[in-house]
Design an enzyme around this catalytic site. Structure first.
Site, PDB file in Angstrom:
ATOM      1  N   GLY A  61      -6.139  -5.679  -1.615  1.00 11.98           N
ATOM      2  CA  GLY A  61      -5.572  -4.814  -0.577  1.00 11.98           C
ATOM      3  C   GLY A  61      -6.441  -4.831   0.658  1.00 11.98           C
ATOM      4  N   ASN A  62      -6.269  -3.859   1.548  1.00 12.47           N
ATOM      5  CA  ASN A  62      -7.152  -3.741   2.714  1.00 12.47           C
ATOM      6  C   ASN A  62      -7.253  -2.268   3.110  1.00 12.47           C
ATOM      7  OD1 ASN A  62      -5.076  -3.156   4.837  1.00 12.47           O
ATOM      8  ND2 ASN A  62      -4.311  -5.135   4.108  1.00 12.47           N
ATOM      9  N   TYR A  63      -8.011  -1.991   4.169  1.00 13.80           N
ATOM     10  CA  TYR A  63      -8.361  -0.600   4.499  1.00 13.80           C
ATOM     11  C   TYR A  63      -7.323   0.143   5.341  1.00 13.80           C
ATOM     12  CZ  TYR A  63     -13.048  -1.836   2.885  1.00 13.80           C
ATOM     13  OH  TYR A  63     -14.112  -2.230   2.132  1.00 13.80           O
TER      14      TYR A  63
END
Ligand code: PMT
Length: 403
Positions: free
Chosen positions: A208-210
């Site tokens: 995923g990412n932030y």
């Protein structure tokens, strides 16, 4: 902006009722005409004489005028007004509004109101936080009413400072900005993507990412508040992230492929799309059915490219449609953004850099540069809500040029 506007001010039984005098003074100073409708409990906190002296109009509180028995028509007031503001609004009044309990003149006026309605809640924190009050406020939002309150807005993750009525000058400022903004996107349909995507590795892990979704949510609210119908495709964000405007139709997805499928289906019916999501470019080749167990020292996950939503919409784009992209960069910011602008056939790209403090992922602020094929415009650090305004102003200007 308020010059000549006709405002119905509803006052209910809260200690904050004294602040309604300040609201009236400011509205009148800005050229508005104010008609007060007060509940019986409101009169316990402030006298109709004071209010009528400030508004130069009789105050309405009963169905019949006590003086001569004439009928106060809530229907006529509903047609007369350009906006109704209920400030302070107690938990009891909010509950009656949500459930149509028309047992006083203020509620009957509300139910007949043809103009936009603004509600400034005023109560103590416990009453505000009670699920019943929260549910009623949600209901008012679903009716298209605007909730005005201090801080970052209704349903923000923190309850700090909640319940207290917003200051009169901020209430008046919100009315002003509503009338100033106009509904410059009325009749337009916008597709907006937001948040991260999750790419499954096994039943418990993902890539995923932030991205928090904050920038995309701000864009969706801004477009909807200007009258647009928003198809809002949202990656996995925190459950505290909620949309407010009923013109936002939220579609939750998890992976880049799911986001792609919704976007390519929706875009042909849209006037424009703003692609704010941080989409994973790669996804695991295989998703394990069961949790992967630790075996040797190394573990290799083979990744394959995901579809590029932006590039696909860029190819589908028809004359008169707009496509807006984002670029989150860490180096060679401008040239990378220029490359994406061309490759993905964006009308403009919004560049934000992780080198700017307060910009990018998770923050409540952002610092952007809007880049087109011919121009570059840098903006200072602002709240994401204000950044959304700058982006939507640019989109509206493009739509006006394309007419
Ligand atoms: O959500 P927040 O915490 O508020 O943070 C906001 C943000 C930093 C996520 C946002 O401002 C932002 O920059 N979004 C785009 C981030 C990004 O990953 O950009 P990119 O350079 O990888 O992609 C360029 C453009 O192509 C973007 O419009 C992206 O949505 C789109 N894209 C990318 C890959 C892909 N497979 N499909 C796409 O549509």
């Amino acid at each position: 902006m308020l010059q000549g506007k006709k405002i119905v001010l509803g006052i209910t039984g809260s200690i904050a009722a004294y602040k309604s005098c300040l609201i009236i003074r400011q509205l009148i100073k800005k050229g508005a005409e104010v008609q007060v409708v007060i509940t019986p409990a409101g009169k316990e906190f402030i006298t109709p004489i004071t209010l009528s002296a400030l508004t130069h109009k009789p105050v309405i509180s009963e169905f019949f005028s006590q003086r001569d028995g004439t009928w106060n028509s809530h229907v006529d007031i509903g047609l007369w007004a350009d906006a109704m503001l209920i400030a302070p609004a107690t938990a009891s009044t909010i509950g009656k509004m949500a459930n149509g309990i028309a047992d006083n003149m203020l509620i009957t006026t509300y139910l007949s109101m043809k103009a936009p309605v603004f509600v400034a809640p005023a109560m103590d924190l416990d009453m505000y936080a009670h699920p019943s009050t929260q549910k009623n406020l949600q209901t008012l939002l679903s009716y298209g009413n605007h909730i005005i309150e201090p801080g970052t807005g209704f349903l923000a993750s923190t309850l700090e400072g909640k319940g207290r009525m917003e200051e009169p000058e901020n209430i008046v400022a919100q009315l002003e900005s509503f009338f100033a903004k106009g509904e410059t996107m009325r009749g337009k349909k916008v597709l907006i993507t937001a948040g991260p995507t999750y790419e499954k590795i096994d039943p418990v892990r993902f890539i995923g990412n932030y991205s928090s979704g904050k920038m995309g949510f701000a864009l969706a609210e801004e477009c909807a508040s200007r009258g647009a119908e928003v198809e809002f495709v949202c990656g996995p964000v925190s459950s505290s992230m909620k949309t407010q405007n009923p013109r936002i139709h939220r579609i939750d997805v998890e992976s880049a492929k799911q986001m792609y499928a919704v976007c390519v289906e929706k875009y042909p019916q849209m006037d424009s799309a703003i692609l704010c999501a941080a989409v994973a470019d790669f996804t695991p080749d295989n998703v394990a059915d069961q949790k992967i167990k630790r075996t040797g020292d190394d573990m290799i996950i083979r990744l394959t490219p995901n579809p590029d939503i932006a590039a696909s919409l860029g190819k589908m784009k028809k004359e008169g449609q707009q496509l807006v992209g984002f670029a989150l960069e860490t180096n060679d910011e401008e040239s990378n953004a220029q490359g994406k602008l061309k490759r993905k056939n964006f009308d403009f790209i919004v560049l934000n850099s992780l080198n700017d403090k307060g910009a990018g992922f998770r923050t409540d602020t952002n610092k952007i540069t809007i880049i087109t094929a011919e121009s570059k415009e840098e903006f200072p650090l602002k709240s994401k809500a204000d950044v959304a305004k700058d982006i939507v102003n640019k989109l509206v200007a493009l739509q006006t040029c394309n007419k």
